[in-house]
Design a protein around this motif. Structure first.
Motif, PDB file in Angstrom:
ATOM      1  N   LEU A 182       0.814  -1.216   0.000  1.00  0.00           N
ATOM      2  CA  LEU A 182       0.000   0.000   0.000  1.00  0.00           C
ATOM      3  C   LEU A 182       0.853   1.275   0.000  1.00  0.00           C
ATOM      4  O   LEU A 182       0.329   2.373   0.127  1.00  0.00           O
ATOM      5  CB  LEU A 182      -0.925   0.004   1.223  1.00  0.00           C
ATOM      6  N   ARG A 183       2.159   1.119  -0.160  1.00  0.00           N
ATOM      7  CA  ARG A 183       3.083   2.264  -0.214  1.00  0.00           C
ATOM      8  C   ARG A 183       2.931   3.153   1.027  1.00  0.00           C
ATOM      9  O   ARG A 183       2.792   4.370   0.933  1.00  0.00           O
ATOM     10  CB  ARG A 183       2.887   3.086  -1.491  1.00  0.00           C
ATOM     11  N   LEU A 184       2.954   2.531   2.182  1.00  0.00           N
ATOM     12  CA  LEU A 184       2.852   3.233   3.453  1.00  0.00           C
ATOM     13  C   LEU A 184       4.163   3.080   4.219  1.00  0.00           C
ATOM     14  O   LEU A 184       4.647   1.961   4.408  1.00  0.00           O
ATOM     15  CB  LEU A 184       1.697   2.676   4.292  1.00  0.00           C
ATOM     16  N   SER A 185       4.737   4.186   4.675  1.00  0.00           N
ATOM     17  CA  SER A 185       5.974   4.141   5.431  1.00  0.00           C
ATOM     18  C   SER A 185       5.708   3.620   6.847  1.00  0.00           C
ATOM     19  O   SER A 185       4.768   4.065   7.512  1.00  0.00           O
ATOM     20  CB  SER A 185       6.593   5.539   5.515  1.00  0.00           C
ATOM     21  N   PRO A 186       6.537   2.695   7.351  1.00  0.00           N
ATOM     22  CA  PRO A 186       6.383   2.229   8.737  1.00  0.00           C
ATOM     23  C   PRO A 186       6.483   3.366   9.750  1.00  0.00           C
ATOM     24  O   PRO A 186       5.942   3.258  10.860  1.00  0.00           O
ATOM     25  CB  PRO A 186       7.540   1.226   8.898  1.00  0.00           C
ATOM     26  N   ASP A 187       7.155   4.459   9.386  1.00  0.00           N
ATOM     27  CA  ASP A 187       7.283   5.603  10.296  1.00  0.00           C
ATOM     28  C   ASP A 187       5.929   6.210  10.637  1.00  0.00           C
ATOM     29  O   ASP A 187       5.766   6.841  11.692  1.00  0.00           O
ATOM     30  CB  ASP A 187       8.176   6.682   9.675  1.00  0.00           C
ATOM     31  N   LEU A 188       4.935   6.026   9.754  1.00  0.00           N
ATOM     32  CA  LEU A 188       3.610   6.615   9.977  1.00  0.00           C
ATOM     33  C   LEU A 188       2.853   5.901  11.096  1.00  0.00           C
ATOM     34  O   LEU A 188       1.888   6.453  11.632  1.00  0.00           O
ATOM     35  CB  LEU A 188       2.785   6.568   8.693  1.00  0.00           C
ATOM     36  N   LEU A 189       3.272   4.695  11.447  1.00  0.00           N
ATOM     37  CA  LEU A 189       2.547   3.914  12.442  1.00  0.00           C
ATOM     38  C   LEU A 189       2.496   4.607  13.803  1.00  0.00           C
ATOM     39  O   LEU A 189       1.544   4.419  14.560  1.00  0.00           O
ATOM     40  CB  LEU A 189       3.186   2.531  12.597  1.00  0.00           C
ATOM     41  N   ASP A 190       3.499   5.399  14.107  1.00  0.00           N
ATOM     42  CA  ASP A 190       3.549   6.035  15.426  1.00  0.00           C
ATOM     43  C   ASP A 190       2.877   7.399  15.458  1.00  0.00           C
ATOM     44  O   ASP A 190       2.962   8.106  16.469  1.00  0.00           O
ATOM     45  CB  ASP A 190       5.009   6.148  15.881  1.00  0.00           C
ATOM     46  N   ARG A 191       2.205   7.774  14.379  1.00  0.00           N
ATOM     47  CA  ARG A 191       1.471   9.034  14.358  1.00  0.00           C
ATOM     48  C   ARG A 191       0.001   8.808  14.720  1.00  0.00           C
ATOM     49  O   ARG A 191      -0.533   7.700  14.588  1.00  0.00           O
ATOM     50  CB  ARG A 191       1.549   9.687  12.975  1.00  0.00           C
ATOM     51  N   LEU A 192      -0.629   9.894  15.153  1.00  0.00           N
ATOM     52  CA  LEU A 192      -2.072   9.876  15.359  1.00  0.00           C
ATOM     53  C   LEU A 192      -2.770   9.970  14.004  1.00  0.00           C
ATOM     54  O   LEU A 192      -2.177  10.460  13.030  1.00  0.00           O
ATOM     55  CB  LEU A 192      -2.493  11.051  16.238  1.00  0.00           C
ATOM     56  N   PRO A 193      -4.028   9.525  13.900  1.00  0.00           N
ATOM     57  CA  PRO A 193      -4.746   9.636  12.629  1.00  0.00           C
ATOM     58  C   PRO A 193      -4.767  11.054  12.075  1.00  0.00           C
ATOM     59  O   PRO A 193      -4.723  11.258  10.850  1.00  0.00           O
ATOM     60  CB  PRO A 193      -6.155   9.147  12.988  1.00  0.00           C
ATOM     61  N   SER A 194      -4.818  12.056  12.949  1.00  0.00           N
ATOM     62  CA  SER A 194      -4.857  13.451  12.486  1.00  0.00           C
ATOM     63  C   SER A 194      -3.520  13.937  11.955  1.00  0.00           C
ATOM     64  O   SER A 194      -3.440  15.017  11.369  1.00  0.00           O
ATOM     65  CB  SER A 194      -5.296  14.366  13.629  1.00  0.00           C
ATOM     66  N   GLN A 195      -2.460  13.132  12.123  1.00  0.00           N
ATOM     67  CA  GLN A 195      -1.121  13.545  11.705  1.00  0.00           C
ATOM     68  C   GLN A 195      -0.676  12.916  10.402  1.00  0.00           C
ATOM     69  O   GLN A 195       0.484  13.047  10.012  1.00  0.00           O
ATOM     70  CB  GLN A 195      -0.120  13.217  12.824  1.00  0.00           C
TER      71      GLN A 195
END
Length: 476
Positions: free
Chosen positions: A378-391
């Motif tokens: 899905l071309r999603l960076s693992p770094d995004l996992l630690d963000r809130l949905p609003s981020q």
């Protein structure tokens, strides 16, 4: 030509550089469109200019608005301009609207508090604004009672109510049918014709074409191409811009529909005589549907015609006024899933995406090892996992919603406008993954979309709401 807004070397930082220094000029009477894929940084660039970056991010550079020069590094000076000089149409109408306030009152509030109009005149103007957007009967409704397209139009009316000369519109046409999209484009262009400034952030190629004016194409936090829209979109120089134009569903190859084997496999779901009335208005009646494993059925129709309600009834989320729904026996209810049109409404807002996925894995005893491969697909960076949905961007959150659904190994998936927040390239990749999953795992998919060309290219059958149903299989 009068410059209403001049942005100089605007950048966005977190731990590192998210948006590289970029400059642009917004002229009175000439639209400016920032075009790019989901997560490219186009919305962050606009938020930095506006002074509305999410917590944890900071901006650099300078912006001059109506002869007022702002140093973005200080984070000060914007507030006095909000509503009066700059109006914002946010990307997510559900987050922009007060869930406890009715539609007309939300629009009237801008007239009362920003323009200081008497309450009666504010209500009159708000009512007229909603009527002009095809929402004459929606003034007394709460946001939860509106479709995604209707909520977007209410948010648009509220953004314009303060009389701002500059409007920043973030994905203003997402989730809208062609007629409503054209209505919004006409209203946006009316702002420009009256000498106002319009800065639009979008992944909608057709919107960028229709707006004209100037275009900047953003990729991985950089402006890679900028100039007159006719030049950039008509004769692109950068390979990415060329790919973006080629990813339009109209250019997708024709697909041979998969023949249904009605005698080989029992239906995963069937419905008979479904009918539903909402707010005294008949949405649909006498609707029948039989869906087999691995089959893809597409639904099209104008905003507010009942498409989403129909899918919710099939899942048991809404009760019909008439008719029955039968789901395959012996299959856990959790394997009948929905991919929501507005992913912010489907994610807990105060926990990280990693925790939300982890909670799902623990609750249902799933294999956490499947998350990493799906992130790649899905071309999603693992770094995004630690963000809130609003981020994260709306498109990134929508792809996380698809990842979450796929972890549950669904037998039936109701995809409600699943690509409305995605740029053309990511849309193509996501739809290809969705269809692959349907075939590989024998998962039935009911997909709702305003993009009739997309539905035509991927569906085995199509159903039209708000008009005569077309349930014929696509020609082989």
């Amino acid at each position: 030509m009068t410059a209403l807004l001049v942005a100089e070397q605007v950048a966005v930082f977190a731990a590192g550089l998210l948006v590289h220094p970029a400059s642009l000029t917004l002229h009175a009477g000439r639209p400016f469109t920032i075009l790019g894929e989901t997560g490219s940084g186009k919305s962050l660039l606009a938020q930095a200019i506006m002074g509305t970056l999410p917590r944890g991010l900071r901006a650099g550079g300078r912006v001059t608005i109506d002869d007022r020069r702002l140093d973005l590094g200080t984070g000060q000076g914007h507030r006095a301009l909000w509503g009066r000089t700059i109006g914002v149409l946010p990307q997510e109408p559900w987050l922009a609207l007060d869930p406890t306030m009715r539609a007309q009152e939300q629009v009237a509030e801008g007239y009362r508090l920003v323009r200081r109009l008497p309450a009666g005149e504010a209500q009159t103007r708000a009512q007229a604004d909603l009527a002009a957007l095809g929402l004459g009967g929606a003034g007394g409704k709460l946001p939860s009672e509106l479709s995604g397209g209707m909520a977007q139009r209410v948010a648009f009316a509220a953004a314009r109510a303060g009389g701002a000369r500059i409007v920043i519109a973030d994905e203003p046409t997402k989730g809208l049918d062609v007629q409503r999209r054209d209505d919004v484009i006409a209203l946006l262009l009316k702002e420009v014709e009256d000498g106002g400034g319009l800065l639009t952030i979008t992944h909608d190629l057709e919107l960028a074409r229709r707006m004209g004016g100037d275009v900047a194409v953003v990729l991985e936090g950089r402006i890679i191409e900028q100039g007159p829209a006719a030049q950039v979109l008509g004769a692109p120089r950068h390979d990415y811009t060329k790919r973006l134009i080629a990813a339009d569903p109209a250019a997708w190859p024709e697909r041979r529909a998969t023949a249904r084997r009605e005698t080989a496999a029992a239906p995963v779901l069937s419905a008979a005589g479904l009918g539903k009335t909402r707010g005294g208005q008949l949405l649909f009646s006498d609707r029948d549907l039989i869906v087999h494993p691995g089959e893809i059925v597409g639904i099209t129709g104008p905003s507010g015609c009942g498409k989403s309600t129909f899918g919710d009834i099939l899942l048991g989320l809404v009760q019909p006024d008439a008719g029955t729904v039968t789901r395959a026996e012996g299959v856990a209810r959790v394997r009948f899933q929905k991919l929501y049109q507005d992913p912010p409404a489907a994610f807990p807002q105060r926990v990280s995406i990693r925790r939300a996925l982890g909670d799902l894995v623990r609750l249902h005893g799933l294999d956490a090892g499947r998350i990493a491969p799906l992130l790649g697909r899905l071309r999603l960076s693992p770094d995004l996992l630690d963000r809130l949905p609003s981020q994260v961007s709306g498109g990134e959150l929508q792809r996380f919603a698809l990842l979450r659904v796929l972890l549950l190994d669904p037998v039936f998936l109701f995809a409600d406008e699943p690509t409305s927040r995605l740029d053309l390239i990511t849309q193509q990749e996501t739809v290809e993954l969705l269809t692959e999953v349907a075939r590989e795992r024998n998962c039935a998919v009911l997909i709702v979309s305003h993009d009739t060309e997309l539905v035509r290219k991927i569906s085995d059958r199509r159903i039209a709401f708000g008009g005569r149903p077309d349930t014929a299989a696509l020609a082989a």
